[in-house]
Design an enzyme around this catalytic site. Sequence first.
Site, PDB file in Angstrom:
ATOM      1  N   ASP A 128       0.848  -1.180   0.000  1.00  0.00           N
ATOM      2  CA  ASP A 128       0.000   0.000   0.000  1.00  0.00           C
ATOM      3  C   ASP A 128       0.890   1.239   0.000  1.00  0.00           C
ATOM      4  OD1 ASP A 128      -2.556   1.312   0.099  1.00  0.00           O
ATOM      5  OD2 ASP A 128      -2.068   1.899   2.146  1.00  0.00           O
ATOM      6  N   GLU A 152       0.783   5.763   0.376  1.00  0.00           N
ATOM      7  CA  GLU A 152       0.074   7.017   0.593  1.00  0.00           C
ATOM      8  C   GLU A 152       0.778   8.078  -0.247  1.00  0.00           C
ATOM      9  OE1 GLU A 152      -2.717   7.254   2.004  1.00  0.00           O
ATOM     10  OE2 GLU A 152      -2.769   5.322   3.037  1.00  0.00           O
ATOM     11  N   GLU A 204      -6.416  18.699   1.677  1.00  0.00           N
ATOM     12  CA  GLU A 204      -7.364  17.584   1.494  1.00  0.00           C
ATOM     13  C   GLU A 204      -6.663  16.234   1.574  1.00  0.00           C
ATOM     14  OE1 GLU A 204      -6.653  19.450  -2.656  1.00  0.00           O
ATOM     15  OE2 GLU A 204      -6.886  20.103  -0.563  1.00  0.00           O
ATOM     16  N   HIS A 241      -4.704  11.115   5.111  1.00  0.00           N
ATOM     17  CA  HIS A 241      -3.674  10.276   5.738  1.00  0.00           C
ATOM     18  C   HIS A 241      -2.998  10.886   6.957  1.00  0.00           C
ATOM     19  CE1 HIS A 241      -1.071  12.933   3.474  1.00  0.00           C
ATOM     20  NE2 HIS A 241      -1.446  12.411   2.313  1.00  0.00           N
ATOM     21  N   HIS A 243      -6.069   7.050   6.800  1.00  0.00           N
ATOM     22  CA  HIS A 243      -5.363   6.167   5.889  1.00  0.00           C
ATOM     23  C   HIS A 243      -3.883   6.171   6.245  1.00  0.00           C
ATOM     24  CE1 HIS A 243      -8.506   5.342   2.789  1.00  0.00           C
ATOM     25  NE2 HIS A 243      -9.049   6.371   3.409  1.00  0.00           N
ATOM     26  N   ASP A 252      -3.014  -0.003   6.879  1.00  0.00           N
ATOM     27  CA  ASP A 252      -3.852  -0.450   5.762  1.00  0.00           C
ATOM     28  C   ASP A 252      -3.349  -1.745   5.157  1.00  0.00           C
ATOM     29  OD1 ASP A 252      -5.396   1.734   6.181  1.00  0.00           O
ATOM     30  OD2 ASP A 252      -4.928   2.751   4.302  1.00  0.00           O
TER      31      ASP A 252
END
Length: 236
Positions: free
Chosen positions: A7, A9, A52, A57, A150, A155
């Site tokens: 995963d 970010e 945003e 995260h 997140h 995750d």
Amino acid sequence: MRQVVLDTETTGLDPASGDRVIEVAAIEIYNFMPTGQTFHVLVDPERDIPEEATRVHGFTAEMLRGKPLFAAIADDLLAFLGEDEIIAHNAPFDFGFLDAELVRAGRPKLDRTRMLDSLAIAKRRYPGLPNSLDALCRRLGVDNSMRSSHNALLDVKLLAEVFLQLMGGKQPGFDLAAAPSRRDAAAVVVEAVGPVNRTPRPIQPSEAELAAHAAFAKRLKDALWLKPPFAEAPGE
């Protein structure tokens, strides 16, 4: 069979517009069991992080300033990924960002034949239902109560559990040999005394039973027993 659950970010949604990777996490699984081997790194994106994205995260540019650049961790990441299959939720998104970072660092892109998209698997299994990671955790009984934002490391751990459930529900520590079943015990006895020879005893219905069955079948619509090969051909 080795696989890696991964995963990322990022600062945004589009690497082509300048968005960068800020976190990479991966977990190794072997024959659908986590091995405990993980890869996790925070990356300085060398740019600002929109508000945003921070709301998603939790990372700001100030928090990541001084962390290694992606070029500095690229070789370690590639070594962990190896040549094995890479599982990610909405995998084209993660592959797209990693490819952009790898090219920027002078490394080759990831082979797309290694990509396994758990989101695509979930959509095939649960068509028409929400298949986000949170939705799948709720549906499959995976505890995600600690997930307030997140975070790639959290995750990827949740995704590994979800993926194992999607692939059949195998869980760490599940030992099929822990308690032998009655079938296993019978197999041990047969092995000890040798094979048992039995005389076949075919069951032959009587004429009355055959006639009763034929009468019953005629009352059924489109009865299977009245069709070949069950029904006798004319003249037989």
